[in-house]
Design an enzyme around this catalytic site. Structure first.
Site, mmCIF file in Angstrom:
data_model
loop_
_atom_site.group_PDB
_atom_site.id
_atom_site.type_symbol
_atom_site.label_atom_id
_atom_site.label_comp_id
_atom_site.label_asym_id
_atom_site.label_seq_id
_atom_site.Cartn_x
_atom_site.Cartn_y
_atom_site.Cartn_z
ATOM 1 N N TYR A 130 -13.277 1.823 -0.679
ATOM 2 C CA TYR A 130 -13.481 2.505 -1.967
ATOM 3 C C TYR A 130 -14.104 1.556 -2.991
ATOM 4 O O TYR A 130 -13.778 1.611 -4.180
ATOM 5 C CB TYR A 130 -12.157 3.031 -2.516
ATOM 6 N N LYS A 185 -7.679 -2.890 11.186
ATOM 7 C CA LYS A 185 -8.388 -2.406 12.373
ATOM 8 C C LYS A 185 -9.271 -3.572 12.824
ATOM 9 O O LYS A 185 -10.510 -3.503 12.786
ATOM 10 C CB LYS A 185 -9.208 -1.153 12.018
ATOM 11 N N ASP A 218 -4.131 2.975 13.199
ATOM 12 C CA ASP A 218 -3.811 4.192 13.949
ATOM 13 C C ASP A 218 -2.392 4.125 14.521
ATOM 14 O O ASP A 218 -1.611 5.074 14.410
ATOM 15 C CB ASP A 218 -4.853 4.469 15.054
ATOM 16 N N ASP A 242 -4.229 4.350 0.985
ATOM 17 C CA ASP A 242 -4.302 5.686 0.380
ATOM 18 C C ASP A 242 -3.718 6.705 1.355
ATOM 19 O O ASP A 242 -2.883 7.543 0.988
ATOM 20 C CB ASP A 242 -5.785 5.998 0.071
ATOM 21 N N ASP A 246 0.282 8.662 1.467
ATOM 22 C CA ASP A 246 0.481 10.116 1.537
ATOM 23 C C ASP A 246 1.312 10.487 2.760
ATOM 24 O O ASP A 246 2.119 11.423 2.705
ATOM 25 C CB ASP A 246 -0.861 10.863 1.556
HETATM 26 C C1 IPM Z 1 -4.792 8.107 -5.215
HETATM 27 C C2 IPM Z 1 -5.921 9.062 -5.297
HETATM 28 C C3 IPM Z 1 -7.146 8.339 -5.811
HETATM 29 C C4 IPM Z 1 -7.428 7.140 -4.931
HETATM 30 C C5 IPM Z 1 -8.393 9.237 -5.888
HETATM 31 C C6 IPM Z 1 -8.133 10.454 -6.731
HETATM 32 C C7 IPM Z 1 -9.595 8.467 -6.359
HETATM 33 O O1 IPM Z 1 -6.142 9.661 -4.062
HETATM 34 O O2 IPM Z 1 -4.508 7.429 -6.230
HETATM 35 O O3 IPM Z 1 -4.180 7.988 -4.157
HETATM 36 O O4 IPM Z 1 -7.393 7.242 -3.729
HETATM 37 O O5 IPM Z 1 -7.651 6.069 -5.448
HETATM 38 MN MN MN Z 2 -4.519 9.290 -2.640
#
Ligand code: IPM
Ligand code: MN
Length: 351
Positions: A130, A185, A218, A242, A246
């Site tokens: 990112y 990875k 993975d 990220d 989640d």
């Molecule tokens: C998070 C979000 C953000 C990121 C997005 C919205 C840019 O998914 O904070 O996890 O991944 O940085």
């Molecule tokens: Mn996120």
């Protein structure tokens, strides 16, 4: 009694509603012997792009730097066109935050796929996949550049080992694992993840009491689902972290309860992991807990440990009682009802 100045960036969608709920909870602390807060609200996000032409005004970033800490709601970054500003990227770079700290813990009374998960993802947030460096090669190909630096990797690794140490030394640790798992990875990303792991190994030498191990991304994703209790602190580059955070939220109590804090040496900001939830925005039914728990992380970061414990305890009390719950948790309470219940539980705790 200490007073802290908080810069609030409510953002878009449910952001303004949930940050309001968190403020009410924070304001309750002063009725015990806790700290008080002043708030300075500033614009950022897609709505700000629409009204001002840029999603992250310089004045908002300056206000964030001037405050003792920053509380952020949610921002609809996907709607902001290229060149319109990058509020989260600007915050993370501008406030020189090293990493986002994202705890995942099962909560009594809330159904979740795992009762055993109790881990923290420490995710680098300024570079990696990112990096925001992308280019079009030709009409049929585009590239994103995955940037890994020793400086950012070292900073993130240090935060991960500090988290593991703090968790180990907590007065009532839920899990005493003392383990950092660095995710990579390396078989494919030889140079970038080679550097990331080298930085992590170097930092690990300063923490002989914390076990250090590595996992392929993975394998780690699968193991988190199959054996979440193994993990304590997961150290990850930006995109991997990220996704794993989640997964952690999904295994624990869902995004409605997932909090985070982006912490640097000088500045820090705190935000729920969830997004703007446009489908329920403005209806007053969003789950405010993720933002309230992010505010608790903020309070802890400010050094107010007892107050942070009280807020987390109050949220846990309400969830365990089970009678006041927002829709995402299977109930039909409004955000205000949930917030009031948390305030009442907090008042009972702080006397
Ligand atoms: C998070 C979000 C953000 C990121 C997005 C919205 C840019 O998914 O904070 O996890 O991944 O940085
Ligand atoms: Mn996120």
């Amino acid at each position: 009694m200490t007073t802290y100045s908080i810069c609030v960036l409510p953002g878009d969608g449910i952001g303004p509603e949930v940050t309001d709920c968190a403020r009410q909870v924070l304001n309750t602390l002063a009725s015990g012997a806790g700290p008080s807060f002043t708030y300075d609200t500033h614009p950022a996000g897609h709505g700000t792009f629409l009204s001002d032409g840029h999603a992250m005004p310089e004045t908002s970033l300056d206000a964030a730097k001037a405050a003792d800490a920053v509380l952020l709601g949610a921002m609809d970054v996907a709607q902001i066109p290229p060149g319109g500003g990058d509020p989260l990227g600007d915050m993370r770079k501008g406030l020189e935050v090293g990493a986002s700290i994202r705890p995942s813990r099962a909560i009594a009374g809330v159904a979740s796929p795992s009762d055993d998960i109790d881990c923290v993802v420490v995710r680098e947030v300024t570079e990696g996949l990112y990096s925001r460096i992308e280019y079009q090669v030709d009409a049929d190909a585009a590239c994103a550049v995955r940037v890994i630096t020793r400086a950012a990797s070292t900073k993130t690794a240090r935060l991960a080992f500090e988290q593991a140490t703090a968790r180990q030394n907590a007065p009532n640790p839920t899990h005493i694992k003392g383990r950092v798992t660095a995710v990579h990875k390396i078989g494919v990303l030889k140079l970038t993840d080679g550097l990331f792991l080298e930085a992590a190994e170097t930092v690990a030498r300063d923490y002989p009491d914390i076990e250090f191990e590595t996992r392929n991304i993975d394998a780690c994703a699968m193991e988190m689902v199959r054996e979440p209790e193994h993990f304590d602190v997961i150290l990850a580059t930006n995109a991997f972290g990220d996704i794993l955070s989640d997964i952690g939220a999904g295994l624990a109590a869902g995004l409605g309860l997932a909090s985070s804090g982006c912490i640097g040496e000088r500045w820090a900001y705190f935000e729920p992991v969830h997004g703007t939830a446009p489908d329920i925005a403005g209806k007053g039914v969003a789950n405010p807990c993720a933002t309230i728990l992010s505010a608790a992380m903020m309070v802890r970061h400010l050094g107010e440990t007892a107050s942070a414990d009280s807020i987390e305890g109050a949220v846990a009390d309400v969830l365990a009682a089970g009678d006041v719950r927002t829709g995402d948790l299977g109930g039909n309470a409004t955000s205000a009802e949930m917030t009031d219940a948390i305030i009442a539980a907090l008042q009972a705790r702080i006397g």
